[in-house]
Design an enzyme around this catalytic site. Structure first.
Site, PDB file in Angstrom:
ATOM      1  N   HIS A 176       0.814  -1.217   0.000  1.00 47.48           N
ATOM      2  CA  HIS A 176       0.000   0.000   0.000  1.00 47.48           C
ATOM      3  C   HIS A 176       0.845   1.262   0.000  1.00 47.48           C
ATOM      4  CE1 HIS A 176       0.756   0.731   4.318  1.00 47.48           C
ATOM      5  NE2 HIS A 176       0.658  -0.584   4.463  1.00 47.48           N
ATOM      6  N   ASP A 177       0.363   2.247  -0.733  1.00 43.66           N
ATOM      7  CA  ASP A 177       0.945   3.592  -0.788  1.00 43.66           C
ATOM      8  C   ASP A 177       2.309   3.645  -1.468  1.00 43.66           C
ATOM      9  OD1 ASP A 177      -1.128   5.078   0.911  1.00 43.66           O
ATOM     10  OD2 ASP A 177      -0.512   3.476   2.262  1.00 43.66           O
TER      11      ASP A 177
ATOM     12  N   GLY B  76       5.038  -1.239   2.435  1.00 46.61           N
ATOM     13  CA  GLY B  76       4.252  -0.037   2.200  1.00 46.61           C
ATOM     14  C   GLY B  76       5.105   1.208   2.064  1.00 46.61           C
TER      15      GLY B  76
END
Length: 281
Positions: free
Chosen positions: A129-130, A147
């Site tokens: 994520h991100d 992440g």
């Protein structure tokens, strides 16, 4: 932005499940047993070969190819995530191979995972994520990105490498296979090992992309000054600034070194090879 619905030129296999609300552009091809969620957007010419899953607020730009059993846009592996409408964006012509996973962003990050255009995400690679990948990034088989990892353009990450969350990788770097990267890698740097250390510059990459010999020599001098010379690191940075600070490529590296970092800077290992024999790619 596509209007709601499915373009009449799109080809969708009878066994595929395309949720109401999904937007499917012209000449897309969705193969057998694929699943496309209600908030997904596939722009013109996207291809899902079979058994692919596109979920959440996932936006695939023109010509993206997703191979069997890959998934894009599933929830982040973040215990704080509570179903917020975060996103994932995949740039035009990027290829996502079998069993690769790209998770959408988190509220604790900036809410979006971004893959740039013309990237290649090989089999079983994971983009957490991100993360942000710029254009022409290649992740080889089994690469793992925690992440919030940032990877600049034309970088190659070798098979089985693992990048710690919040790590930054500069432009045109090369990460050796099976490396464990827990600190930032300078632009044009080459790293290898567990834990990874700088082994030199990505000389082959510099030559392939047309960097002239005088420019390469300047970068080799910068590398020796920053990572192989005695003294305080900040003083070595100042010395490079004074000698070559007007060179735009040198300025790019110095800006990277001076930028805020959560992970610190990947340094050279104790046993260094000569520059001409440094890890290249």
């Amino acid at each position: 932005m596509l209007s709601a619905g499915i373009d009449p030129s799109a080809e969708i296999h009878p066994t595929a499940v395309v949720a109401e609300g999904a937007r499917i552009g012209a000449n897309c091809r969705i193969g057998p047993w694929c699943v496309v969620g209600p908030d997904a957007v596939l722009e013109a010419g996207c291809v899902l070969t079979s058994h692919a899953v596109i979920d959440g607020h996932a936006h695939l730009h023109e010509g993206v190819q997703v191979f069997a059993f890959a998934s894009i846009g599933l929830p982040p592996q973040d215990l704080k995530y509570k179903g917020e409408p975060t996103r994932v964006v995949v740039g035009a012509r990027t290829v996502v191979r079998e069993h690769a996973t790209i998770h959408r962003g988190s509220v604790g990050g900036h809410g979006v995972t971004t893959i740039g255009p013309d990237c290649l995400i090989m089999c079983v690679a994971h983009v957490g994520h991100d993360c942000t990948l710029d254009h022409h990034v290649i992740l080889a088989n089994n690469v793992m990105l925690g992440g919030h990892v940032q990877i600049a353009d034309t970088t190659f990450v070798g098979g089985g490498a693992a990048l710690h969350q919040f790590v930054r990788i500069g432009r045109q770097a090369v990460i050796g296979g099976m490396s464990g990267v827990e600190a930032d890698v300078i632009p044009f740097g080459a790293v290898m090992g567990n834990r990874a250390r700088l082994t030199g510059l990505n000389l082959i990459g510099l030559k392939r992309r047309g960097f002239p010999r005088p420019q390469i020599n300047v970068l080799r001098g910068l590398y020796r000054t920053l990572f192989r010379s005695p003294g305080v690191f900040d003083e070595r940075v100042a010395a490079v600034q004074a000698q070559h600070g007007t060179d735009p490529v040198v300025a790019e590296i110095l800006d990277f070194v001076r930028a805020d970092s959560k992970r610190g800077l990947c340094k050279a290992g104790r046993e260094m090879v000569e520059d001409d024999d440094a890890a290249e790619g």
